[in-house]
Design a protein around this motif. Sequence first.
Motif, PDB file in Angstrom:
ATOM      1  N   SER A  20      72.218 -57.266   8.490  1.00 28.20           N
ATOM      2  CA  SER A  20      72.424 -57.634   9.880  1.00 28.20           C
ATOM      3  C   SER A  20      73.733 -58.403  10.045  1.00 28.20           C
ATOM      4  CB  SER A  20      71.246 -58.480  10.375  1.00 28.20           C
ATOM      5  OG  SER A  20      71.459 -58.894  11.697  1.00 28.20           O
ATOM      6  N   SER A  23      76.799 -56.040   9.457  1.00 28.23           N
ATOM      7  CA  SER A  23      76.988 -54.986  10.454  1.00 28.23           C
ATOM      8  C   SER A  23      77.075 -55.495  11.885  1.00 28.23           C
ATOM      9  CB  SER A  23      75.830 -53.986  10.362  1.00 28.23           C
ATOM     10  OG  SER A  23      74.620 -54.615  10.751  1.00 28.23           O
ATOM     11  N   VAL A  25      74.440 -55.883  13.604  1.00 25.03           N
ATOM     12  CA  VAL A  25      73.268 -55.269  14.234  1.00 25.03           C
ATOM     13  C   VAL A  25      72.051 -56.120  13.885  1.00 25.03           C
ATOM     14  CG1 VAL A  25      71.796 -53.211  14.300  1.00 25.03           C
ATOM     15  CG2 VAL A  25      74.281 -52.968  14.097  1.00 25.03           C
ATOM     16  N   THR A  29      66.731 -54.257  15.510  1.00 24.89           N
ATOM     17  CA  THR A  29      67.377 -52.964  15.737  1.00 24.89           C
ATOM     18  C   THR A  29      67.409 -52.161  14.446  1.00 24.89           C
ATOM     19  OG1 THR A  29      68.693 -53.949  17.505  1.00 24.89           O
ATOM     20  CG2 THR A  29      69.467 -51.858  16.620  1.00 24.89           C
ATOM     21  N   TYR A  33      65.853 -48.462  13.963  1.00 21.78           N
ATOM     22  CA  TYR A  33      66.576 -47.315  13.398  1.00 21.78           C
ATOM     23  C   TYR A  33      65.813 -46.707  12.232  1.00 21.78           C
ATOM     24  CZ  TYR A  33      70.698 -48.823  16.086  1.00 21.78           C
ATOM     25  OH  TYR A  33      71.577 -49.174  17.081  1.00 21.78           O
ATOM     26  N   THR A  63      76.509 -46.872  15.095  1.00 25.27           N
ATOM     27  CA  THR A  63      77.098 -47.775  16.087  1.00 25.27           C
ATOM     28  C   THR A  63      78.195 -47.073  16.879  1.00 25.27           C
ATOM     29  OG1 THR A  63      76.571 -49.682  14.689  1.00 25.27           O
ATOM     30  CG2 THR A  63      78.244 -50.011  16.375  1.00 25.27           C
TER      31      THR A  63
END
Length: 100
Positions: A20, A23, A25, A29, A33, A63
């Motif tokens: 996380s 990235s 993200v 999330t 994914y 992304t």
Amino acid sequence: MTSESQTRALRGVYGISVMSELSGVGPQTLRLYERRGLLTPTRTDGGTRRYSEADLETLGRITALIDDGVNLVGIRLILSLEAENAVLAARISQLTAEND
């Protein structure tokens, strides 16, 4: 890419919090994914997710596609087609090398 570097790229080394952070993200999330089949981290014997360099690259592609306005179903299809294309390109290369 050598076989060793390919193996290293696929080895799950990052936990979800590190992935996380790397990235940008969020963990929820990342879990979404995974549920949608966009990412498939390896699991430890205890069930902890471990992400690889290849997962990080895939996440970058996800992304970019989201930024382009592609929905998750479309992203799954695009990733599948790209993977199939890579396999076919490798096979063509192999066949070409055998014929030379």
